[in-house]
Enzyme design. Structure first.
Site, PDB file in Angstrom:
ATOM      1  N   SER A   1       0.958  -1.553  -0.164  1.00  0.00           N
ATOM      2  CA  SER A   1       0.176  -0.205   0.216  1.00  0.00           C
ATOM      3  C   SER A   1       0.876   1.464   0.086  1.00  0.00           C
ATOM      4  O   SER A   1       1.594   1.107  -0.820  1.00  0.00           O
ATOM      5  CB  SER A   1      -0.620  -0.101   1.420  1.00  0.00           C
ATOM      6  N   HIS A   2       0.573   2.049   0.978  1.00  0.00           N
ATOM      7  CA  HIS A   2       1.108   3.206   0.598  1.00  0.00           C
ATOM      8  C   HIS A   2       3.161   3.420   1.410  1.00  0.00           C
ATOM      9  O   HIS A   2       3.184   4.116   1.621  1.00  0.00           O
ATOM     10  CB  HIS A   2       0.355   4.420   1.891  1.00  0.00           C
TER      11      HIS A   2
ATOM     12  N   LYS B   1     -11.489  -0.045  -1.242  1.00  0.00           N
ATOM     13  CA  LYS B   1     -12.008   1.433  -1.387  1.00  0.00           C
ATOM     14  C   LYS B   1     -10.785   2.161  -2.928  1.00  0.00           C
ATOM     15  O   LYS B   1     -10.368   1.144  -3.370  1.00  0.00           O
ATOM     16  CB  LYS B   1     -10.778   1.816  -0.810  1.00  0.00           C
TER      17      LYS B   1
ATOM     18  N   ASP C   1      -5.711   2.619  -3.950  1.00  0.00           N
ATOM     19  CA  ASP C   1      -6.621   2.572  -3.355  1.00  0.00           C
ATOM     20  C   ASP C   1      -7.297   4.407  -2.414  1.00  0.00           C
ATOM     21  O   ASP C   1      -8.038   4.151  -2.421  1.00  0.00           O
ATOM     22  CB  ASP C   1      -6.950   1.346  -2.732  1.00  0.00           C
ATOM     23  N   ARG C   2      -5.696   4.141  -2.046  1.00  0.00           N
ATOM     24  CA  ARG C   2      -6.427   5.571  -0.889  1.00  0.00           C
ATOM     25  C   ARG C   2      -6.398   6.779  -2.301  1.00  0.00           C
ATOM     26  O   ARG C   2      -5.803   6.787  -3.017  1.00  0.00           O
ATOM     27  CB  ARG C   2      -5.354   5.668  -0.196  1.00  0.00           C
TER      28      ARG C   2
ATOM     29  N   ASP D   1      -0.950   1.748  -3.996  1.00  0.00           N
ATOM     30  CA  ASP D   1      -1.684   0.741  -4.441  1.00  0.00           C
ATOM     31  C   ASP D   1      -3.389   1.274  -5.694  1.00  0.00           C
ATOM     32  O   ASP D   1      -4.071   0.521  -5.655  1.00  0.00           O
ATOM     33  CB  ASP D   1      -1.957  -0.468  -4.634  1.00  0.00           C
TER      34      ASP D   1
ATOM     35  N   ASP E   1      -1.830   6.549  -3.802  1.00  0.00           N
ATOM     36  CA  ASP E   1      -1.522   6.007  -2.673  1.00  0.00           C
ATOM     37  C   ASP E   1      -0.613   4.778  -3.556  1.00  0.00           C
ATOM     38  O   ASP E   1      -1.130   4.732  -5.161  1.00  0.00           O
ATOM     39  CB  ASP E   1      -1.677   5.403  -1.592  1.00  0.00           C
TER      40      ASP E   1
HETATM   41  C1  G16 Z   1      -5.123  -0.515   4.909  1.00  0.00           C
HETATM   42  C2  G16 Z   1      -6.915  -1.217   5.409  1.00  0.00           C
HETATM   43  C3  G16 Z   1      -7.768  -0.331   5.367  1.00  0.00           C
HETATM   44  C4  G16 Z   1      -7.316   0.056   6.962  1.00  0.00           C
HETATM   45  C5  G16 Z   1      -6.172   0.648   6.822  1.00  0.00           C
HETATM   46  C6  G16 Z   1      -5.467   1.081   8.561  1.00  0.00           C
HETATM   47  O1  G16 Z   1      -5.352   0.225   4.676  1.00  0.00           O
HETATM   48  O2  G16 Z   1      -6.924  -1.911   4.160  1.00  0.00           O
HETATM   49  O3  G16 Z   1      -9.243  -0.511   5.756  1.00  0.00           O
HETATM   50  O4  G16 Z   1      -8.287   2.054   6.942  1.00  0.00           O
HETATM   51  O5  G16 Z   1      -5.167  -0.324   7.024  1.00  0.00           O
HETATM   52  O6  G16 Z   1      -4.550   0.735   8.653  1.00  0.00           O
HETATM   53  P1  G16 Z   1      -3.758   1.268  10.458  1.00  0.00           P
HETATM   54  O7  G16 Z   1      -4.009  -0.355  10.692  1.00  0.00           O
HETATM   55  O8  G16 Z   1      -2.270   1.232   9.994  1.00  0.00           O
HETATM   56  O9  G16 Z   1      -4.472   2.043  10.667  1.00  0.00           O
HETATM   57  P2  G16 Z   1      -3.894  -0.003   2.880  1.00  0.00           P
HETATM   58  O10 G16 Z   1      -4.517   1.217   2.930  1.00  0.00           O
HETATM   59  O11 G16 Z   1      -3.031   0.227   3.872  1.00  0.00           O
HETATM   60  O12 G16 Z   1      -4.066  -1.365   2.988  1.00  0.00           O
END
Ligand code: G16
Length: 545
Positions: free
Chosen positions: A113-114, A377, A282-283, A280, A278
């Site tokens: 992800s990010h 997302k 999705d954000r 991938d 971000d």
């Molecule tokens: C992931 C999940 C999101 C969630 C986030 C929370 O995001 O897909 O639904 O809100 O983690 O992250 P944390 O547990 O660090 O607060 P992503 O974009 O990393 O896949």
């Protein structure tokens, strides 16, 4: 071609977190590490023989080699076909779209992800089920259990690499591998949801936008749709080439990390609309001229205006938000007379509500927004939704948000992240908080703030009855303010404490305060209750968004 069965030993650290298994690249590069996880996944997937799997990633370092490993293992494990994005690329929402449009069995997404990428950065793998959404906990826990006992895996280890850069069909052993255009299915879906004519006219009238793809996988999608289909000037999409190390940046679209975009959106010469996605894709982050929209407000504004956009003309069945996301969406749901669901953090919790038709739009404070069009997302989707609203309303981003606040009140909101906290200290802080819960309800903190409710959030899924406990400590005050404490489930170094702060201002006219100032009393109370500085040994939060 011969299926090889390769002996391995179990690793103890393969429990998927909020969003799949996320570790340093060097951890994934250990012999058998990726293979163990993939075999554990295949072992627990029922009746997958002959089925179609979707595979792709965000292009970060190790993506290509991981794709080849997975293809050889999928063939050895009896899958009939793999659809893989050209170059090994597929954004997370695109995987979801491809699974759904082509009725695939499931999909594997390679992304952290990010989180930063590159040889010293992070890598990750997550599994999505046939509805296109993240695997629910019962599946991730079954994978984890299997990783604890695994002793061998299967692979066509001698097969030549697939040419990932040529579209069309190839084979590994008996299995078909279709290298697909990563953008095509997704771009079709967007055209079904949004008013492309109105958005084209907006650009044609000379309006300007800046989309920062943060050198991640969102670039090709944004270029095709914004500069290609919508006629935005070339150069609208910046940092549009996916790079293995994201150009050394943190591909996280928030004011702390997308500083280049924030700077470009400042001043009278700035474009009309700014956005970023971000690693991938999705954000999303939404920015107006000298004006940043919080993700919680973004969800609320989209919900309040949904019927102005073709895909949501018929109205919303309901809204869902994660617990730490502000209550701005609740105010809209109330006005619309529809339910607003409060779920634990993690997109997977929205899946059952979307599948059951109970929610149409979902969102999280962590810059994630989406709808029932996929089960993830979706960064560019959110950006196009805003663009569609700008085009049909003729308003600016700031004007839309201010009109929203005038109607529904304003939810001042901020998240403070305390990163790199030694795990035992973070755990001690949370344990201390939980122990205090019974004595917090009813407590007065001055500044007119009295705790109405203090609990550790637990959730029972209204559709399938699944129960999730210990999802974060929340304090709700009598004036509607909230403080939420939880530990991140996505970090790879130490623990990250997230503190979410929210204050409701029913009549925002004439009360335009800087956010941190508006939340100052809550920030002070958070430290007083949790002993944050004392536990972490840090004076200030490292990242404030
Ligand atoms: C992931 C999940 C999101 C969630 C986030 C929370 O995001 O897909 O639904 O809100 O983690 O992250 P944390 O547990 O660090 O607060 P992503 O974009 O990393 O896949």
């Amino acid at each position: 071609m011969k299926i090889l069965t390769i002996a391995t030993r179990a690793f103890s650290d393969q429990r998927p977190g909020t969003s799949g298994l996320r570790k340093k690249v060097t951890v994934f590069q250990q012999a058998h590490y990726l293979e163990n996880f993939v075999q554990s996944l295949f072992d627990i997937l029922p009746e997958h023989a002959g089925q179609t799997l979707v595979v792709g990633g965000d292009g970060r370092y190790h993506n290509r080699s991981a794709v080849q490993t997975i293809l050889r293992m999928a063939a050895a494990n009896g899958f009939g076909k793999v659809l893989v994005g050209c170059g090994g690329l597929l954004s997370t929402p695109a995987v979801s779209a491809v699974i759904r449009r082509r009725a695939a069995y499931g999909g594997i997404i390679l992304s952290a992800s990010h989180n930063p990428g590159g040889p010293d950065g992070d890598f990750g793998i997550k599994y999505n089920i046939g509805n296109g959404g993240p695997a629910p906990e019962k599946i991730t826990e079954a994978i984890y259990a299997r990783t604890r006992t695994i002793s061998e895996y299967h692979s066509l280890a001698d097969a030549a690499d697939i040419d990932l850069d040529t579209l069309g069909r190839q084979h590994i052993g008996e299995m078909e591998v279709d290298v697909i255009d990563p953008v095509a299915d997704y771009a079709e879906l967007m055209q079904e949801l949004f008013d492309f004519d109105a958005m084209r006219a907006w650009f044609a009238a000379g309006k300007r936008m800046r989309f920062d793809a943060m050198s991640a996988v969102g670039g090709p999608y944004a270029k095709t749709i914004l500069e290609g289909l919508l006629g935005a000037p070339v150069g609208t999409v910046v940092n549009g080439e996916p790079l293995e190390d994201f150009g050394g940046h943190h591909p996280d679209p928030n004011p702390a990390h997308a500083t280049e975009l924030i700077a470009a959106m400042s001043g009278a010469q700035a474009p009309d609309f700014g956005a970023a996605s971000d690693g991938d894709a999705d954000r999303n982050m939404i920015v107006g001229r000298d004006f940043v929209v919080t993700p919680s407000d973004s969800l609320a504004v989209l919900a309040a205006n949904a019927t102005r956009v073709p895909g949501y003309r018929a109205g919303l069945a309901g809204i869902a938000r994660s617990m730490p996301t502000s209550c701005a969406a609740d105010a809209v749901a109330k006005a619309l007379g529809i339910p607003c669901y409060e779920t634990p953090t993690g997109w997977k919790f929205f899946g059952t509500l979307l599948d059951a038709g109970r929610a149409t739009l979902c969102g999280e404070e962590s810059y994630g927004t989406g709808s029932n069009h996929v089960r993830e997302k979706d960064g560019l989707w959110a950006v196009l939704f805003w663009l569609n609203l700008l085009a049909v309303s003729g308003e600016s981003v700031e004007a839309l948000v201010r009109a929203h606040w005038a109607r529904f009140g304003r939810h001042y909101y901020s998240r403070h992240d305390w990163e790199g906290v030694p795990s035992e200290r973070a755990d001690a802080l949370m344990t201390g908080l939980r122990a205090q819960l019974p004595s917090l309800a009813g407590r007065e903190f001055g500044h007119g703030l009295r705790v109405a409710q203090a609990d550790d959030f637990a959730y029972t899924d209204p559709v399938d009855g699944a129960v999730s406990t210990s999802q974060g400590v929340r304090l709700r005050f009598t004036d509607g303010s909230r403080i939420v404490f939880r530990l991140s489930g996505t970090g790879t170094e130490g623990a990250t404490l997230r503190v979410y702060l929210e204050r409701y201002e029913p009549d925002p006219t004439g009360h335009d305060q800087p956010t941190q100032e508006a939340l100052a009393a809550l920030i002070e109370i958070a430290d007083r209750v949790a002993g944050i500085r004392q536990h972490t040994g840090m004076e200030v939060a490292g990242v404030i968004t």
